[in-house]
Design an enzyme around this catalytic site. Sequence first.
Site, short mmCIF file in Angstrom:
data_model
loop_
_atom_site.label_atom_id
_atom_site.label_comp_id
_atom_site.label_asym_id
_atom_site.label_seq_id
_atom_site.Cartn_x
_atom_site.Cartn_y
_atom_site.Cartn_z
N HIS A 95 0.83 -1.22 0.00
CA HIS A 95 0.00 0.00 0.00
C HIS A 95 0.86 1.26 0.00
CE1 HIS A 95 0.32 0.15 4.53
NE2 HIS A 95 0.24 1.45 4.30
N ASP A 139 -0.26 -7.47 1.67
CA ASP A 139 0.26 -6.10 1.68
C ASP A 139 1.78 -6.13 1.86
OD1 ASP A 139 0.46 -3.36 1.78
OD2 ASP A 139 -0.28 -3.16 3.84
N GLN A 151 0.39 6.31 11.57
CA GLN A 151 0.51 6.81 10.21
C GLN A 151 1.96 7.23 9.92
OE1 GLN A 151 -1.97 8.60 12.23
NE2 GLN A 151 -3.69 7.33 11.62
N GLY A 152 2.48 6.78 8.78
CA GLY A 152 3.85 7.07 8.41
C GLY A 152 4.81 5.95 8.74
N ASP A 153 4.37 5.02 9.60
CA ASP A 153 5.19 3.85 9.92
C ASP A 153 4.99 2.72 8.93
OD1 ASP A 153 6.40 4.86 12.27
OD2 ASP A 153 4.61 4.38 13.44
N SER A 154 3.97 2.83 8.08
CA SER A 154 3.64 1.76 7.14
C SER A 154 4.86 1.28 6.38
CB SER A 154 2.60 2.26 6.13
OG SER A 154 1.36 2.46 6.75
#
Length: 227
Positions: A27, A76, A165-168
């Site tokens: 993603h 993912d 958010q942003g650690d993905s």
Amino acid sequence: MVALLYDNQQFCGGSLINDRYILTAAHCTVDFRASEITVRLAEHDLYMSSETNVVVRSVSTIINHPNYQSRSEENDISLLKLSSPVTMSSTVLPVCMPPPRPLYAGKTATVTGWGTTSSGGSSPSSLREVDVVVLKNSNCQASYGTSSIVSSMLCASAPGKDSCQGDSGGPLVFKDRGNNYDQIGVVSWGYGCAAPNYPGVYTRVNSYLSWIKENTQDGVYCAGMKL
């Protein structure tokens, strides 16, 4: 741990798994062209150039899992082939791939990233890490539903601690008995960040060892590492 940047802004994380491949989440990469992503290795503070000897690479190829499902976040996982190999050093080392069988439920693992420190909050400039406990998938299904949590996913949580958010795309690692850091998960999704009863959900890396091996055959792994 690596930072993925678009237009000089960090947007996701990833991990170095050999001398020329980065493991991350589909993603993070599915909507990008390879030329749009820059990878920083040996990074710590995103806005301080003198703190570490940062290694920068462009990306030559994005390999998204062919069965990635954006609605369910199943499969993912993706690979980034670097434009040129990196030289291993005391600050640039690959993470180990996990053995194929362990489930890790009840084990403490560590997740790292430059993501926000609260849901919808601000992002730190320096790399952060938190320890979380891996759950049985059945416990995670009790929160999200049986159809949402499949066997190729892994859940982990701790009170007040989570990826965000942003650690993905970043790594969830477990220190094994040989003191090696095995990457057992890739930051994928969740409801909010550290929300009670809603663990963080990760792509389970040992469900994809064959796919990783097939797509990284031109990479040089550490001596002793077997896929």
